[in-house]
Design an enzyme around this catalytic site. Structure first.
Site, PDB file in Angstrom:
ATOM      1  N   LYS A   1       0.816  -1.223   0.000  1.00 40.30           N
ATOM      2  CA  LYS A   1       0.000   0.000   0.000  1.00 40.30           C
ATOM      3  C   LYS A   1       0.853   1.278   0.000  1.00 40.30           C
ATOM      4  O   LYS A   1       0.592   2.188  -0.767  1.00 40.30           O
ATOM      5  CB  LYS A   1      -0.888   0.079   1.251  1.00 40.30           C
ATOM      6  CG  LYS A   1      -1.998  -0.917   1.339  1.00 40.30           C
ATOM      7  CD  LYS A   1      -2.888  -0.621   2.539  1.00 40.30           C
ATOM      8  CE  LYS A   1      -2.170  -0.575   3.881  1.00 40.30           C
ATOM      9  NZ  LYS A   1      -1.622  -1.853   4.355  1.00 40.30           N
TER      10      LYS A   1
ATOM     11  N   ARG B   1      -9.491   2.073   9.157  1.00 38.64           N
ATOM     12  CA  ARG B   1      -8.998   0.731   9.480  1.00 38.64           C
ATOM     13  C   ARG B   1     -10.066  -0.084  10.217  1.00 38.64           C
ATOM     14  O   ARG B   1      -9.820  -1.235  10.555  1.00 38.64           O
ATOM     15  CB  ARG B   1      -7.788   0.914  10.391  1.00 38.64           C
ATOM     16  CG  ARG B   1      -6.727  -0.147  10.282  1.00 38.64           C
ATOM     17  CD  ARG B   1      -5.579   0.257   9.487  1.00 38.64           C
ATOM     18  NE  ARG B   1      -4.342  -0.398   9.827  1.00 38.64           N
ATOM     19  CZ  ARG B   1      -3.184   0.012   9.329  1.00 38.64           C
ATOM     20  NH1 ARG B   1      -3.121   1.055   8.548  1.00 38.64           N
ATOM     21  NH2 ARG B   1      -2.086  -0.637   9.611  1.00 38.64           N
TER      22      ARG B   1
ATOM     23  N   ARG C   1      11.154  -7.029   4.628  1.00 39.60           N
ATOM     24  CA  ARG C   1      11.189  -5.596   4.899  1.00 39.60           C
ATOM     25  C   ARG C   1      11.741  -5.325   6.302  1.00 39.60           C
ATOM     26  O   ARG C   1      12.465  -4.352   6.509  1.00 39.60           O
ATOM     27  CB  ARG C   1       9.764  -5.030   4.772  1.00 39.60           C
ATOM     28  CG  ARG C   1       9.699  -3.539   4.881  1.00 39.60           C
ATOM     29  CD  ARG C   1       8.296  -3.029   4.581  1.00 39.60           C
ATOM     30  NE  ARG C   1       7.432  -3.161   5.739  1.00 39.60           N
ATOM     31  CZ  ARG C   1       6.125  -2.886   5.723  1.00 39.60           C
ATOM     32  NH1 ARG C   1       5.543  -2.505   4.598  1.00 39.60           N
ATOM     33  NH2 ARG C   1       5.407  -2.995   6.806  1.00 39.60           N
TER      34      ARG C   1
ATOM     35  N   ARG D   1      11.773  -1.995  11.127  1.00 41.15           N
ATOM     36  CA  ARG D   1      10.584  -1.459  11.804  1.00 41.15           C
ATOM     37  C   ARG D   1      10.337  -2.237  13.088  1.00 41.15           C
ATOM     38  O   ARG D   1      10.450  -3.460  13.103  1.00 41.15           O
ATOM     39  CB  ARG D   1       9.363  -1.567  10.875  1.00 41.15           C
ATOM     40  CG  ARG D   1       9.047  -0.277  10.174  1.00 41.15           C
ATOM     41  CD  ARG D   1       7.908  -0.416   9.208  1.00 41.15           C
ATOM     42  NE  ARG D   1       6.640  -0.785   9.822  1.00 41.15           N
ATOM     43  CZ  ARG D   1       5.470  -0.637   9.203  1.00 41.15           C
ATOM     44  NH1 ARG D   1       5.414  -0.130   7.993  1.00 41.15           N
ATOM     45  NH2 ARG D   1       4.366  -0.996   9.806  1.00 41.15           N
TER      46      ARG D   1
ATOM     47  N   ARG E   1      -0.624  -8.593  13.201  1.00 41.91           N
ATOM     48  CA  ARG E   1      -1.151  -7.501  12.362  1.00 41.91           C
ATOM     49  C   ARG E   1      -2.048  -8.048  11.254  1.00 41.91           C
ATOM     50  O   ARG E   1      -3.058  -7.431  10.892  1.00 41.91           O
ATOM     51  CB  ARG E   1       0.002  -6.670  11.789  1.00 41.91           C
ATOM     52  CG  ARG E   1       0.543  -5.695  12.845  1.00 41.91           C
ATOM     53  CD  ARG E   1       1.922  -5.160  12.493  1.00 41.91           C
ATOM     54  NE  ARG E   1       1.967  -4.541  11.194  1.00 41.91           N
ATOM     55  CZ  ARG E   1       3.057  -4.495  10.427  1.00 41.91           C
ATOM     56  NH1 ARG E   1       4.181  -5.044  10.829  1.00 41.91           N
ATOM     57  NH2 ARG E   1       3.006  -3.918   9.260  1.00 41.91           N
TER      58      ARG E   1
HETATM   59  P1  AMP Z   1       0.893   0.914   8.635  1.00 38.72           P
HETATM   60  O1  AMP Z   1       2.157   1.650   8.349  1.00 38.72           O
HETATM   61  O2  AMP Z   1      -0.288   1.439   7.868  1.00 38.72           O
HETATM   62  O3  AMP Z   1       1.047  -0.577   8.522  1.00 38.72           O
HETATM   63  O4  AMP Z   1       0.544   1.211  10.175  1.00 38.72           O
HETATM   64  C1  AMP Z   1       1.431   0.809  11.212  1.00 38.72           C
HETATM   65  C2  AMP Z   1       0.696   0.794  12.535  1.00 38.72           C
HETATM   66  O5  AMP Z   1       0.193   2.100  12.827  1.00 38.72           O
HETATM   67  C3  AMP Z   1      -0.528  -0.118  12.591  1.00 38.72           C
HETATM   68  O6  AMP Z   1      -0.179  -1.453  12.882  1.00 38.72           O
HETATM   69  C4  AMP Z   1      -1.308   0.545  13.724  1.00 38.72           C
HETATM   70  O7  AMP Z   1      -0.753   0.226  14.984  1.00 38.72           O
HETATM   71  C5  AMP Z   1      -1.061   2.015  13.474  1.00 38.72           C
HETATM   72  N1  AMP Z   1      -2.099   2.582  12.576  1.00 38.72           N
HETATM   73  C6  AMP Z   1      -1.937   3.056  11.313  1.00 38.72           C
HETATM   74  N2  AMP Z   1      -3.091   3.498  10.808  1.00 38.72           N
HETATM   75  C7  AMP Z   1      -4.024   3.304  11.769  1.00 38.72           C
HETATM   76  C8  AMP Z   1      -5.420   3.537  11.863  1.00 38.72           C
HETATM   77  N3  AMP Z   1      -6.123   4.046  10.823  1.00 38.72           N
HETATM   78  N4  AMP Z   1      -6.059   3.217  13.026  1.00 38.72           N
HETATM   79  C9  AMP Z   1      -5.374   2.711  14.076  1.00 38.72           C
HETATM   80  N5  AMP Z   1      -4.062   2.428  14.046  1.00 38.72           N
HETATM   81  C10 AMP Z   1      -3.383   2.728  12.917  1.00 38.72           C
END
Ligand code: AMP
Length: 187
Positions: free
Chosen positions: A14, A89, A128, A134, A145
């Site tokens: 994404k 989300r 990654r 990360r 996740r």
């Molecule tokens: P991502 O980079 O989109 O995979 O997001 C990494 C982490 O950030 C996720 O595993 C959540 O802990 C948090 N996160 C990102 N976007 C959201 C969201 N819309 N709602 C809640 N937590 C989020």
């Protein structure tokens, strides 16, 4: 108008695709994950609030996330469109996004759904993790996740499906190939 979402499981690509599409369409890509990570790095209050959730692979509480997105969407660069990556989300966030947009008589125009097989996702995320380090990229957190995606995020797809907004695209293949598929899907 290009008010767009990109949704998909962790590891589907994404973030990479959001940047490419937003460049092509001249709209900002807004990644809630990136905003959280920046705040954690800078040790802001928001970062401190979000860190434990992110490190364990859980969603940051809606109250925190919704407020942050509301503030970001109020910025000037979003008025001709945007691509949200990683938000909404869960169904509550869909509702909040609808509310934020409706205040300006706006709505989401299209939703890109990037799909890939689960084991492929785990392998990509482990790769990654080795490259980027990360803090939420070890195998246990990765699997968690993916579960959080299935339980909390996948249910919101039916909302956008009912609205006829979903464009589903296969996330497997070369990066540029996938970008082409996504741009085609938006036409
Ligand atoms: P991502 O980079 O989109 O995979 O997001 C990494 C982490 O950030 C996720 O595993 C959540 O802990 C948090 N996160 C990102 N976007 C959201 C969201 N819309 N709602 C809640 N937590 C989020």
């Amino acid at each position: 108008m290009n008010r767009l979402l990109i949704i998909g499981p962790p590891g589907a690509g994404k973030g990479t695709q959001a940047v490419k599409i937003s460049e092509q369409l001249s709209i900002p890509a807004i990644s809630t994950g990136d905003i959280f990570r920046k705040n954690i790095k800078e040790e802001t209050d928001l970062g401190k609030e979000a860190k434990s959730y992110i490190d364990s692979g859980n969603l940051v509480p809606d109250s925190v996330t919704n407020k942050m997105v509301r503030a970001r969407l109020a910025e000037d660069d979003t008025k001709d469109g945007f691509l949200l990556d990683g938000y909404p989300r869960n169904p509550e966030q869909v509702h909040e996004l609808d509310t934020i947009l409706a205040e300006n008589n706006e709505e989401i125009d299209q939703v890109l759904l990037l799909v890939a097989d689960n084991e492929e996702l785990v392998q990509r995320l482990l790769g990654r993790a080795a490259e980027q380090g990360r803090t939420d990229d070890n195998e246990e957190v990765i699997r968690h996740r993916l579960n959080v995606y299935e339980k909390e995020t996948a249910p919101l797809l039916s909302i956008y499906r009912e609205r006829g907004l979903i464009k589903e695209v296969n996330g497997l293949g070369e990066i540029d190939e996938v970008t082409e598929r996504l741009l085609d899907a938006l036409k």
